[in-house]
Enzyme design. Structure first.
Site: not given
Length: 377
Positions: A66, A68, A99, A133-134, A162, A348
Site C-alpha cells: 500500500h 497510503d 509501513d 489499506e490504512e 507489511e 504508526h
C-alpha cells in the site's frame, strides 16, 4: 546511498495520508512499464489502485502493498518533518518508512533486478498497490480482488510487505491472520433525574450484566496455529455530561479477533443470543473486516523459511498474530499468503523509521523469494 534508499525517500516525500496516493503509484507504474510490466490503474471512489503484471500463465505471484500512510499527528512532536525523509544514526525517518513505503520500494527494485536476470521467466509476476489499506479498506484491495475474481484471475502465491519482523529483519514469518469483526451496540433506556430512578430506565445498569457476560465468555482454546478468539470493548458512551441525569441511551463498540474455528455469521448469532437473554431494548450494527486465513505447510512456507533464515541467521518464528492486512482479501481467491517485511517497532508512531541496513537488504530478500518461486526448476 542506493536505489532503494532513493526510491523510499521519494515515496516518503509524497504525503499520501489515507486514502490519498499523492502520485506514488503513477511514479511506480512509470518505472515498472520501462522494464516491461503492463500497468492498470483501477480507481474506485477516491482510492487509487495499481495492478501491474509481467509474464503470463501460472504460477502467479503477487507482491502486495500500500502507498497510503496513517496521519502523522502533531508535526511538532516529530524530531524532523515526517514527510521530509531524514537519515540519522543508521536509520531512515519519515511517515511510511517502515509501513510500508520501504517495502514498496524494495518490491520495485527486486522486480527490476529479477527481470534483468530472468527476462523470460515462467509464470506471472504481479504487483498490487492500493491507497486504501490504512483507512476504510473498502475501495482498495477488497474491490480489486472482486474485480480479479470476476475476470477469473488465478493467484497462486501472495507476498505482502507489511512490517512483520519483531527485532531483526526476517525473524518472523506471518503465515495467516485472525478474522476481525466489529460491532456497535445501542441500548435504549429512559432518561430521568438520578434522584428519581423509578421514573427512568438506566441503560448502563441494564447493559452491565450483558457486557460482563460478553467479556467473560470463553470462546475457544485456539490451536497450534492460532491463538484463542478474544473480544475487547473499545468505546463506551452515555450521558449528557451532567452527574444528575440518568442517560437515555448507551453506545458500546467492541471488536472480536477470531480464529478459523469461527465464522462471522456464527459469532454474530452467538452474541445476539447472549444479548437476548438479558432482555435489552437494543440494536446492533456489524462490520466484517475480514475472515481468518491460513497458509498450510508447502512450497511457499518452505522457501520463505529458507530465505529468511539466510538473512536473519536463524529460522523465523511462524505466526498468525497481529492485526489484519490486505492479504485477507487475496486469500479467498485461492492464494497462499505470507507476510515478510521490516521491523514494526515504530509503525504508526512519532519518528517512524526503518533501519538502513534492513532497507538495503530488503530488495535482495524479495528478489531471492521471487527467484525461488518463479525461476527455480
Amino acid at each position: 546511498m542506493s536505489e532503494v534508499f532513493d526510491l523510499t525517500c521519494d515515496l516518503i516525500s509524497r504525503p499520501s495520508v489515507t486514502p490519498e496516493d499523492a502520485g506514488c503509484q503513477a511514479m511506480i507504474a512509470a518505472r515498472l512499464e520501462r522494464v516491461g510490466f503492463t500497468c492498470e490503474h483501477l480507481h474506485y471512489g477516491s482510492v487509487a489502485n495499481l495492478w501491474a503484471t509481467h509474464g503470463q500463465g501460472a504460477p502467479v505471484l503477487v507482491l502486495l502493498g500500500h502507498t497510503d500512510v496513517v496521519p502523522p499527528g502533531p508535526i511538532e512532536a516529530w524530531t524532523s518533518n515526517p514527510f521530509i525523509p531524514q537519515r540519522r544514526e543508521g536509520k531512515l525517518y519519515g511517515r511510511g518508512a517502515a509501513d510500508m513505503k520501504g517495502s514498496v520500494a524494495a518490491f520495485v527494485i527486486a522486480a527490476e533486478r529479477f527481470l534483468v536476470a530472468h527476462p523470460g521467466h515462467p509464470g506471472t509476476l504481479a504487483i498490487l498497490l492500493t491507497s486504501d489499506e490504512e483507512g476504510q479498506a473498502i475501495d482498495g484491495v477488497r474491490k480489486v480482488a472482486e474485480t480479479l475474481r470476476q475476470r477469473g484471475q488465478r493467484i497462486d502465491w501472495c507476498l505482502t510487505g507489511e512490517p512483520s519482523s519483531s527485532e531483526r529483519l526476517g525473524d518472523l514469518l506471518r503465515v495467516g491472520r485472525r478474522g476481525s469483526l466489529s460491532a456497535t451496540l445501542h441500548v435504549k433506556g429512559v432518561q430521568g433525574h438520578v434522584a428519581y430512578p423509578h421514573q427512568a430506565r438506566n441503560p448502563i445498569h441494564l447493559a452491565v450484566p450483558a457486557l460482563a457476560a460478553l467479556t467473560g465468555r470463553h470462546w475457544d482454546d485456539g490451536d497450534e496455529s492460532f491463538p484463542s478468539t478474544s473480544l475487547q470493548i473499545s468505546n463506551i458512551h452515555a450521558g449528557t455530561g451532567a452527574n444528575n441525569v440518568i442517560p437515555g441511551a448507551l453506545e458500546v463498540a467492541f471488536n472480536l479477533r477470531y480464529n478459523p474455528h469461527w465464522s462471522a455469521p456464527r459469532l454474530e448469532s452467538e452474541i445476539v443470543a447472549l444479548l437476548d437473554q438479558h432482555g435489552l431494548d437494543y440494536t446492533l450494527h456489524w462490520h466484517r473486516s475480514g475472515e481468518p486465513f491460513y497458509t498450510p505447510e508447502g512450497k511457499l512456507r518452505r522457501i520463505a523459511r529458507e530465505v529468511l533464515e539466510r538473512f536473519s541467521g536463524a529460522p523465523p518464528e511462524e505466526s498468525t498474530g497481529g492485526g489484519t492486512s490486505d492479504a485477507r482479501f487475496i486469500a479467498p481467491l485461492g492464494a497462499q499468503c505470507i507476510e515478510v517485511g521490516p521491523v514494526n517497532a515504530s509503525i504508526h508512531q512519532v519518528d517512524e523509521h526503518v533501519c538502513l541496513a534492513d532497507l538495503e537488504a530488503l530488495p535482495d530478500l524479495y528478489q531471492l523469494l521471487i527467484e525461488r518461486l518463479l525461476a527455480e526448476h
